[in-house]
Design a protein around this motif. Structure first.
Motif, PDB file in Angstrom:
ATOM      1  N   LEU A   3       0.836  -1.192   0.000  1.00 30.31           N
ATOM      2  CA  LEU A   3       0.000   0.000   0.000  1.00 30.31           C
ATOM      3  C   LEU A   3       0.878   1.251   0.000  1.00 30.31           C
ATOM      4  O   LEU A   3       2.062   1.195   0.349  1.00 30.31           O
ATOM      5  N   ASN A   4       0.313   2.373  -0.397  1.00 30.54           N
ATOM      6  CA  ASN A   4       1.081   3.625  -0.432  1.00 30.54           C
ATOM      7  C   ASN A   4       1.499   4.085   0.960  1.00 30.54           C
ATOM      8  O   ASN A   4       2.348   4.961   1.096  1.00 30.54           O
ATOM      9  N   THR A   5       0.963   3.467   1.994  1.00 27.56           N
ATOM     10  CA  THR A   5       1.336   3.772   3.370  1.00 27.56           C
ATOM     11  C   THR A   5       2.599   3.023   3.789  1.00 27.56           C
ATOM     12  O   THR A   5       3.117   3.243   4.871  1.00 27.56           O
ATOM     13  N   GLY A  17     -18.463  -4.130  -8.048  1.00 26.24           N
ATOM     14  CA  GLY A  17     -18.429  -2.801  -8.653  1.00 26.24           C
ATOM     15  C   GLY A  17     -17.158  -2.019  -8.393  1.00 26.24           C
ATOM     16  O   GLY A  17     -16.948  -0.965  -8.987  1.00 26.24           O
ATOM     17  N   PHE A  18     -16.296  -2.539  -7.517  1.00 24.26           N
ATOM     18  CA  PHE A  18     -15.088  -1.825  -7.115  1.00 24.26           C
ATOM     19  C   PHE A  18     -13.890  -2.772  -7.050  1.00 24.26           C
ATOM     20  O   PHE A  18     -13.295  -2.959  -5.971  1.00 24.26           O
ATOM     21  N   PRO A  19     -13.499  -3.376  -8.155  1.00 23.43           N
ATOM     22  CA  PRO A  19     -12.422  -4.378  -8.109  1.00 23.43           C
ATOM     23  C   PRO A  19     -11.067  -3.831  -7.649  1.00 23.43           C
ATOM     24  O   PRO A  19     -10.253  -4.591  -7.140  1.00 23.43           O
ATOM     25  N   LEU A  20     -10.836  -2.541  -7.791  1.00 26.01           N
ATOM     26  CA  LEU A  20      -9.556  -1.960  -7.371  1.00 26.01           C
ATOM     27  C   LEU A  20      -9.606  -1.361  -5.969  1.00 26.01           C
ATOM     28  O   LEU A  20      -8.632  -0.780  -5.496  1.00 26.01           O
ATOM     29  N   ARG A  21     -10.757  -1.505  -5.290  1.00 30.02           N
ATOM     30  CA  ARG A  21     -10.933  -0.968  -3.931  1.00 30.02           C
ATOM     31  C   ARG A  21     -11.422  -2.082  -2.993  1.00 30.02           C
ATOM     32  O   ARG A  21     -12.508  -2.022  -2.438  1.00 30.02           O
ATOM     33  N   PRO A  22     -10.610  -3.132  -2.807  1.00 27.37           N
ATOM     34  CA  PRO A  22     -11.038  -4.255  -1.960  1.00 27.37           C
ATOM     35  C   PRO A  22     -10.877  -3.949  -0.473  1.00 27.37           C
ATOM     36  O   PRO A  22     -10.390  -2.883  -0.086  1.00 27.37           O
ATOM     37  N   ASP A  42     -10.917  -0.995   4.560  1.00 30.56           N
ATOM     38  CA  ASP A  42     -11.847  -1.000   3.427  1.00 30.56           C
ATOM     39  C   ASP A  42     -11.420   0.147   2.506  1.00 30.56           C
ATOM     40  O   ASP A  42     -11.621   1.321   2.826  1.00 30.56           O
ATOM     41  N   LEU A  43     -10.802  -0.189   1.382  1.00 35.32           N
ATOM     42  CA  LEU A  43     -10.296   0.838   0.469  1.00 35.32           C
ATOM     43  C   LEU A  43     -11.402   1.632  -0.213  1.00 35.32           C
ATOM     44  O   LEU A  43     -11.134   2.692  -0.761  1.00 35.32           O
ATOM     45  N   ARG A  44     -12.639   1.154  -0.140  1.00 29.23           N
ATOM     46  CA  ARG A  44     -13.754   1.952  -0.665  1.00 29.23           C
ATOM     47  C   ARG A  44     -13.999   3.162   0.228  1.00 29.23           C
ATOM     48  O   ARG A  44     -14.494   4.182  -0.234  1.00 29.23           O
ATOM     49  N   LYS A  45     -13.669   3.043   1.505  1.00 29.78           N
ATOM     50  CA  LYS A  45     -13.902   4.124   2.468  1.00 29.78           C
ATOM     51  C   LYS A  45     -12.655   4.962   2.719  1.00 29.78           C
ATOM     52  O   LYS A  45     -12.757   6.120   3.093  1.00 29.78           O
ATOM     53  N   GLU A  46     -11.489   4.359   2.555  1.00 29.05           N
ATOM     54  CA  GLU A  46     -10.212   5.050   2.780  1.00 29.05           C
ATOM     55  C   GLU A  46      -9.630   5.450   1.434  1.00 29.05           C
ATOM     56  O   GLU A  46      -8.731   4.799   0.897  1.00 29.05           O
ATOM     57  N   MET A  47     -10.142   6.512   0.868  1.00 31.62           N
ATOM     58  CA  MET A  47      -9.776   6.906  -0.498  1.00 31.62           C
ATOM     59  C   MET A  47      -8.325   7.410  -0.620  1.00 31.62           C
ATOM     60  O   MET A  47      -7.781   7.459  -1.712  1.00 31.62           O
ATOM     61  N   ILE A  49      -5.784   5.847   0.667  1.00 30.05           N
ATOM     62  CA  ILE A  49      -4.907   4.685   0.654  1.00 30.05           C
ATOM     63  C   ILE A  49      -5.093   3.947  -0.658  1.00 30.05           C
ATOM     64  O   ILE A  49      -6.217   3.670  -1.068  1.00 30.05           O
ATOM     65  N   THR A  50      -3.976   3.625  -1.320  1.00 31.06           N
ATOM     66  CA  THR A  50      -4.039   2.952  -2.609  1.00 31.06           C
ATOM     67  C   THR A  50      -3.075   1.757  -2.650  1.00 31.06           C
ATOM     68  O   THR A  50      -2.139   1.692  -1.864  1.00 31.06           O
ATOM     69  N   ILE A  51      -3.332   0.864  -3.585  1.00 26.45           N
ATOM     70  CA  ILE A  51      -2.448  -0.260  -3.827  1.00 26.45           C
ATOM     71  C   ILE A  51      -1.337   0.224  -4.755  1.00 26.45           C
ATOM     72  O   ILE A  51      -1.607   0.771  -5.818  1.00 26.45           O
ATOM     73  N   VAL A  52      -0.094  -0.007  -4.343  1.00 32.49           N
ATOM     74  CA  VAL A  52       1.053   0.425  -5.142  1.00 32.49           C
ATOM     75  C   VAL A  52       1.518  -0.687  -6.066  1.00 32.49           C
ATOM     76  O   VAL A  52       1.761  -0.458  -7.250  1.00 32.49           O
TER      77      VAL A  52
END
Length: 55
Positions: A3-5, A17-22, A42-47, A49-52
């Protein structure tokens, strides 16, 4: 996945509906140390935070 963190986690749930926000279970902190108590983000709620990349 990294993650970017700087944390490392594994996908625990994917939403159609959100394959990149698991939901990601974080298993390592930014120093690379395994967590005694993994937790989920939950990456749908924590906008902010992203997958690097996949690791």
């Amino acid at each position: 996945m990294l993650l970017n963190t700087g944390e490392v986690g594994v996908v625990s749930q994917v939403f159609p509906g959100f394959p990149l926000r698991p939901i990601v279970r974080v298993i390592k902190n930014p120093a690379g140390e395994e967590l005694k108590s993994p937790y989920e983000i939950d990456l749908r709620k924590e906008m902010n935070i992203t997958i690097v990349k996949a690791v």
